[in-house]
Design a protein around this motif. Structure first.
Motif, short mmCIF file in Angstrom:
data_model
loop_
_atom_site.label_atom_id
_atom_site.label_comp_id
_atom_site.label_asym_id
_atom_site.label_seq_id
_atom_site.Cartn_x
_atom_site.Cartn_y
_atom_site.Cartn_z
N GLY A 1 0.76 -1.24 0.00
CA GLY A 1 0.00 0.00 0.00
C GLY A 1 0.79 1.28 0.00
O GLY A 1 0.47 2.20 -0.74
N LEU A 2 1.82 1.37 0.82
CA LEU A 2 2.52 2.65 0.95
C LEU A 2 3.94 2.41 1.46
O LEU A 2 4.14 1.77 2.48
CB LEU A 2 1.77 3.56 1.92
CG LEU A 2 2.42 4.90 2.27
CD1 LEU A 2 2.49 5.81 1.05
CD2 LEU A 2 1.64 5.59 3.39
N ASN A 3 4.90 2.94 0.73
CA ASN A 3 6.29 2.91 1.18
C ASN A 3 6.65 4.34 1.60
O ASN A 3 6.78 5.22 0.76
CB ASN A 3 7.21 2.44 0.04
CG ASN A 3 8.64 2.24 0.51
OD1 ASN A 3 9.11 2.91 1.42
ND2 ASN A 3 9.34 1.31 -0.13
N PRO A 4 6.79 4.59 2.90
CA PRO A 4 7.04 5.96 3.39
C PRO A 4 8.24 6.64 2.74
O PRO A 4 8.24 7.87 2.57
CB PRO A 4 7.26 5.76 4.89
CG PRO A 4 6.54 4.50 5.22
CD PRO A 4 6.69 3.62 4.01
N SER A 5 9.25 5.87 2.36
CA SER A 5 10.44 6.47 1.77
C SER A 5 10.19 6.97 0.35
O SER A 5 11.02 7.70 -0.21
CB SER A 5 11.59 5.45 1.75
OG SER A 5 11.30 4.37 0.88
N LEU A 6 9.06 6.60 -0.23
CA LEU A 6 8.75 6.99 -1.61
C LEU A 6 7.68 8.08 -1.71
O LEU A 6 7.24 8.43 -2.80
CB LEU A 6 8.30 5.77 -2.43
CG LEU A 6 9.34 4.66 -2.61
CD1 LEU A 6 8.75 3.49 -3.39
CD2 LEU A 6 10.59 5.19 -3.31
N ILE A 7 7.26 8.61 -0.55
CA ILE A 7 6.24 9.66 -0.56
C ILE A 7 6.80 10.93 -1.19
O ILE A 7 7.87 11.40 -0.81
CB ILE A 7 5.72 9.94 0.86
CG1 ILE A 7 4.97 8.73 1.40
CG2 ILE A 7 4.81 11.18 0.86
CD1 ILE A 7 4.53 8.86 2.84
N ALA B 1 -5.34 2.30 -1.54
CA ALA B 1 -6.25 3.41 -1.22
C ALA B 1 -6.30 3.66 0.29
O ALA B 1 -6.17 4.80 0.75
CB ALA B 1 -7.66 3.09 -1.75
N TYR B 2 -6.48 2.60 1.06
CA TYR B 2 -6.59 2.74 2.52
C TYR B 2 -5.32 3.35 3.12
O TYR B 2 -5.39 4.24 3.98
CB TYR B 2 -6.86 1.37 3.15
CG TYR B 2 -6.83 1.40 4.66
CD1 TYR B 2 -7.87 1.96 5.39
CD2 TYR B 2 -5.74 0.87 5.35
CE1 TYR B 2 -7.83 2.00 6.78
CE2 TYR B 2 -5.69 0.90 6.73
CZ TYR B 2 -6.74 1.47 7.44
OH TYR B 2 -6.69 1.51 8.82
N SER B 3 -4.16 2.87 2.67
CA SER B 3 -2.91 3.34 3.26
C SER B 3 -2.63 4.81 2.93
O SER B 3 -1.84 5.47 3.61
CB SER B 3 -1.73 2.47 2.80
OG SER B 3 -1.53 2.60 1.41
N HIS B 4 -3.28 5.32 1.87
CA HIS B 4 -3.13 6.73 1.50
C HIS B 4 -4.26 7.61 2.04
O HIS B 4 -4.31 8.81 1.76
CB HIS B 4 -3.08 6.89 -0.03
CG HIS B 4 -1.74 6.56 -0.61
ND1 HIS B 4 -1.31 5.27 -0.82
CD2 HIS B 4 -0.73 7.37 -1.05
CE1 HIS B 4 -0.11 5.29 -1.35
NE2 HIS B 4 0.27 6.54 -1.50
N VAL C 1 -1.38 11.96 1.30
CA VAL C 1 -0.89 11.55 2.60
C VAL C 1 -0.64 12.74 3.51
O VAL C 1 -0.08 13.74 3.11
CB VAL C 1 0.41 10.74 2.44
CG1 VAL C 1 1.00 10.39 3.80
CG2 VAL C 1 0.16 9.48 1.64
N ASP C 2 -1.07 12.60 4.77
CA ASP C 2 -0.72 13.58 5.80
C ASP C 2 -0.38 12.83 7.08
O ASP C 2 -0.29 11.60 7.09
CB ASP C 2 -1.84 14.61 6.02
CG ASP C 2 -3.09 14.00 6.65
OD1 ASP C 2 -3.05 12.80 7.02
OD2 ASP C 2 -4.09 14.70 6.77
N ALA C 3 -0.18 13.55 8.16
CA ALA C 3 0.27 12.92 9.41
C ALA C 3 -0.78 12.00 10.03
O ALA C 3 -0.47 11.22 10.92
CB ALA C 3 0.66 14.01 10.41
N THR C 4 -2.03 12.07 9.58
CA THR C 4 -3.08 11.24 10.18
C THR C 4 -3.16 9.86 9.56
O THR C 4 -3.88 9.01 10.04
CB THR C 4 -4.46 11.92 10.02
OG1 THR C 4 -4.82 11.93 8.63
CG2 THR C 4 -4.43 13.34 10.54
N ILE C 5 -2.43 9.62 8.45
CA ILE C 5 -2.50 8.33 7.77
C ILE C 5 -1.89 7.26 8.67
O ILE C 5 -0.80 7.45 9.22
CB ILE C 5 -1.77 8.37 6.42
CG1 ILE C 5 -2.38 9.46 5.54
CG2 ILE C 5 -1.84 7.04 5.72
CD1 ILE C 5 -3.87 9.33 5.33
N PRO C 6 -2.57 6.11 8.84
CA PRO C 6 -2.04 5.06 9.71
C PRO C 6 -0.68 4.56 9.24
O PRO C 6 -0.45 4.42 8.06
CB PRO C 6 -3.10 3.95 9.61
CG PRO C 6 -3.98 4.30 8.48
CD PRO C 6 -3.84 5.75 8.22
#
Length: 257
Positions: free
Chosen positions: A77-83, A206-209, A239-244
């Motif tokens: 779903g989401l790789n934080p290093s690629l945001i 979608a959920y992770s974003h 994505v913002d700081a509220t994303i799990p």
């Protein structure tokens, strides 16, 4: 099977699923190029070559992410290093260009519709590789279940929100299947050509974003998948700081909290 073992099984199956789809698409395009459908000189085929190059790069990035042990343990779903921040309209146009040859090969008409102006623009923050993966799987699903007619990829506003619609004129989804189509390996009552992973991948991205992914379908008429980027004051879309930090399937699926 432990949760970690199940997660790893799903992750490698999802990787194989997406790499296989990309390879099949590239094979179709290469055959069309050999048949001269895109022209006979470099200038004429340059656009399609760029699309092939971009597809190949995404496949390489997906494989490299899985080879990284930390990424392998992470839920899809989401790789934080690629945001990063980027234009989502450009991403959708790339998806459109990538899937146009496949639509032509199936005798379908694929359309990409945009607005002349957007309330807050079309730039988003997120993991572009996974967001492309989300849209690709939804579009692949539309192609797989549409025998004749049209498929529409739309980018529009609903109020302040940025919305993507993927609409087909396919077989539709049975009402009893709608609650389960986002589960991994689920294949509905209508004959399925897939592995049951594409919609799961789309939902997890979608959920992770922090996006809202929903579906409306009528059997025999078609299906519409809606992806909504909620507008955030001062933060625009994505994505913002509220994303799990960790995505769980039970949290992602409607009615399964």
């Amino acid at each position: 099977m432990s949760q970690r073992e199940l997660r790893n099984k799903i992750n490698i199956s999802a990787l194989v699923h997406d790499v296989s789809n990309a390879v099949v698409s590239e094979s179709i395009v290469l055959k069309q190029m050999i048949d001269g459908e895109y022209g006979s000189n470099l200038q004429e085929i340059k656009t399609i070559l760029i699309s092939l190059w971009q597809t190949n790069n995404r496949v390489i990035q997906l494989i490299e992410m899985y080879q990284n042990h930390q990424s392998r343990d992470r839920v899809i779903g989401l790789n934080p290093s690629l945001i990063n921040e980027f234009d989502f309209g450009d991403l959708l146009n790339n998806v459109y260009q990538e899937y146009m040859p496949k639509a032509i090969n199936r005798g379908l008409r694929l359309h990409y519709k945009t607005c002349t102006k957007y309330v807050h623009g079309t730039r988003v923050r997120g993991d572009a590789i996974h967001l492309h993966r989300m849209c690709s799987n939804l579009l692949q699903n539309a192609l797989s279940y549409t025998e004749t007619g049209d498929i529409f990829l739309r980018l529009l506003n609903q109020g302040d929100d940025l919305v993507v619609l993927i609409e087909d004129t396919g077989v539709g989804i049975e009402p009893e299947d709608l609650a389960n189509i986002f589960l991994p390996f689920y294949r509905g009552t209508i004959s399925s050509p897939g592995s049951g992973l594409g919609l799961y991948i789309a939902m997890m991205v979608a959920y992770s974003h922090g996006l809202k992914l929903s579906v409306d379908s009528v059997v025999g008429k078609g299906t519409i998948f809606t992806i909504k980027f909620p507008y955030q004051v001062n933060n625009s879309y994505g994505v913002d700081a509220t994303i799990p930090k960790k995505s769980r399937l039970s949290h992602a699926l409607p009615g399964r909290h």
